[in-house]
Design an enzyme around this catalytic site. Sequence first.
Site, short mmCIF file in Angstrom:
data_model
loop_
_atom_site.label_atom_id
_atom_site.label_comp_id
_atom_site.label_asym_id
_atom_site.label_seq_id
_atom_site.Cartn_x
_atom_site.Cartn_y
_atom_site.Cartn_z
N ASP A 50 -4.76 -26.92 14.60
CA ASP A 50 -4.14 -28.37 14.20
C ASP A 50 -5.58 -29.22 14.12
OD1 ASP A 50 -1.18 -29.48 15.24
OD2 ASP A 50 -3.01 -30.86 15.04
N ILE A 51 -5.17 -30.12 13.11
CA ILE A 51 -6.08 -31.22 12.83
C ILE A 51 -6.47 -32.30 13.94
CG2 ILE A 51 -4.92 -32.95 11.53
CD1 ILE A 51 -6.68 -32.90 9.40
N ASN A 107 9.10 -28.31 16.71
CA ASN A 107 9.78 -29.70 16.78
C ASN A 107 10.62 -29.62 15.53
OD1 ASN A 107 8.49 -30.51 18.99
ND2 ASN A 107 6.63 -31.19 17.81
N GLN A 114 9.00 -34.27 15.15
CA GLN A 114 8.53 -33.54 13.63
C GLN A 114 7.91 -34.62 12.57
OE1 GLN A 114 11.46 -31.17 11.39
NE2 GLN A 114 9.92 -30.14 10.27
N HIS A 120 6.94 -25.17 11.25
CA HIS A 120 5.41 -24.85 11.95
C HIS A 120 5.74 -24.66 13.14
CE1 HIS A 120 5.64 -29.21 11.88
NE2 HIS A 120 5.00 -29.07 12.84
N LEU A 121 4.89 -23.64 13.71
CA LEU A 121 5.07 -23.23 15.13
C LEU A 121 3.80 -23.51 15.83
CD1 LEU A 121 6.84 -19.84 16.22
CD2 LEU A 121 4.72 -20.78 17.49
N HIS A 122 3.79 -24.53 16.70
CA HIS A 122 2.81 -24.82 17.77
C HIS A 122 2.49 -23.75 18.62
CE1 HIS A 122 2.54 -29.26 16.47
NE2 HIS A 122 3.74 -29.00 16.29
P1 5GP Z 1 4.95 -31.87 14.21
O1 5GP Z 1 4.50 -33.22 14.75
O2 5GP Z 1 5.38 -31.94 12.90
O3 5GP Z 1 5.50 -30.93 15.17
O4 5GP Z 1 3.45 -31.16 14.08
C1 5GP Z 1 2.76 -31.42 12.75
C2 5GP Z 1 1.26 -31.12 13.38
O5 5GP Z 1 0.63 -30.84 12.01
C3 5GP Z 1 0.46 -32.25 13.99
O6 5GP Z 1 0.12 -31.72 15.44
C4 5GP Z 1 -0.39 -32.68 13.20
O7 5GP Z 1 -1.66 -32.81 13.83
C5 5GP Z 1 -0.75 -31.39 12.26
N1 5GP Z 1 -1.21 -31.75 10.97
C6 5GP Z 1 -0.77 -32.90 10.15
N2 5GP Z 1 -1.47 -32.63 9.01
C7 5GP Z 1 -2.36 -31.77 9.12
C8 5GP Z 1 -3.53 -31.23 8.30
O8 5GP Z 1 -3.53 -31.76 6.99
N3 5GP Z 1 -4.01 -30.06 8.50
C9 5GP Z 1 -3.79 -29.57 9.88
N4 5GP Z 1 -4.76 -28.37 10.13
N5 5GP Z 1 -3.03 -29.88 10.82
C10 5GP Z 1 -2.29 -31.03 10.47
#
Ligand code: 5GP
Length: 134
Positions: A50-51, A107, A114, A120-122
């Site tokens: 995760d970034i 999420n 989300q 995506h699965l964290h």
């Molecule tokens: P969400 O909030 O949709 O459940 O999770 C999205 C996740 O993707 C976040 O934890 C965010 O930091 C990560 N993310 C968003 N853009 C990028 C990206 O360009 N590269 C990577 N590696 N992670 C990303």
Amino acid sequence: MLPFAIKKLFFYAYQKGMMKMFGCVFCQVAAHEKPAKILYEDELCLVLQDINPKAPVHLLVIPRNHITSLNDDLENDKALLGHMLTVVGRMAKEQGIDGTGYRTVINTNAEAGQTVFHLHLHILGGRMLHWPPG
Ligand code: 5GP
Ligand code: ZN
């Protein structure tokens, strides 16, 4: 007013194909068009760091093909979803968090937080995780 079938067709096209054109970040990562720290990949899915990590280990398991969320019709994706869960365990072992513990989170939509609309699965671990989540 457009007939319902035409609207549905547009929606399907948008979901399945147009996302990449309109810049779905995880489609771009899966196509190696956007840099990411990819730790694992196979024909069905990828695992990336995760970034903006929320824990010492924070990985994302993403399907190679675009799926918006668990709200999609996933009847034909059962094997993929099962496979993604097997990859979770493998990554947890590789990261050395299988023994201490880790959390898997998906999420779905705004109230769950989300922000990227490609399934995506964290995988979160490497620190004490509190329950219930915020
Ligand atoms: P969400 O909030 O949709 O459940 O999770 C999205 C996740 O993707 C976040 O934890 C965010 O930091 C990560 N993310 C968003 N853009 C990028 C990206 O360009 N590269 C990577 N590696 N992670 C990303
Ligand atoms: Zn996508």
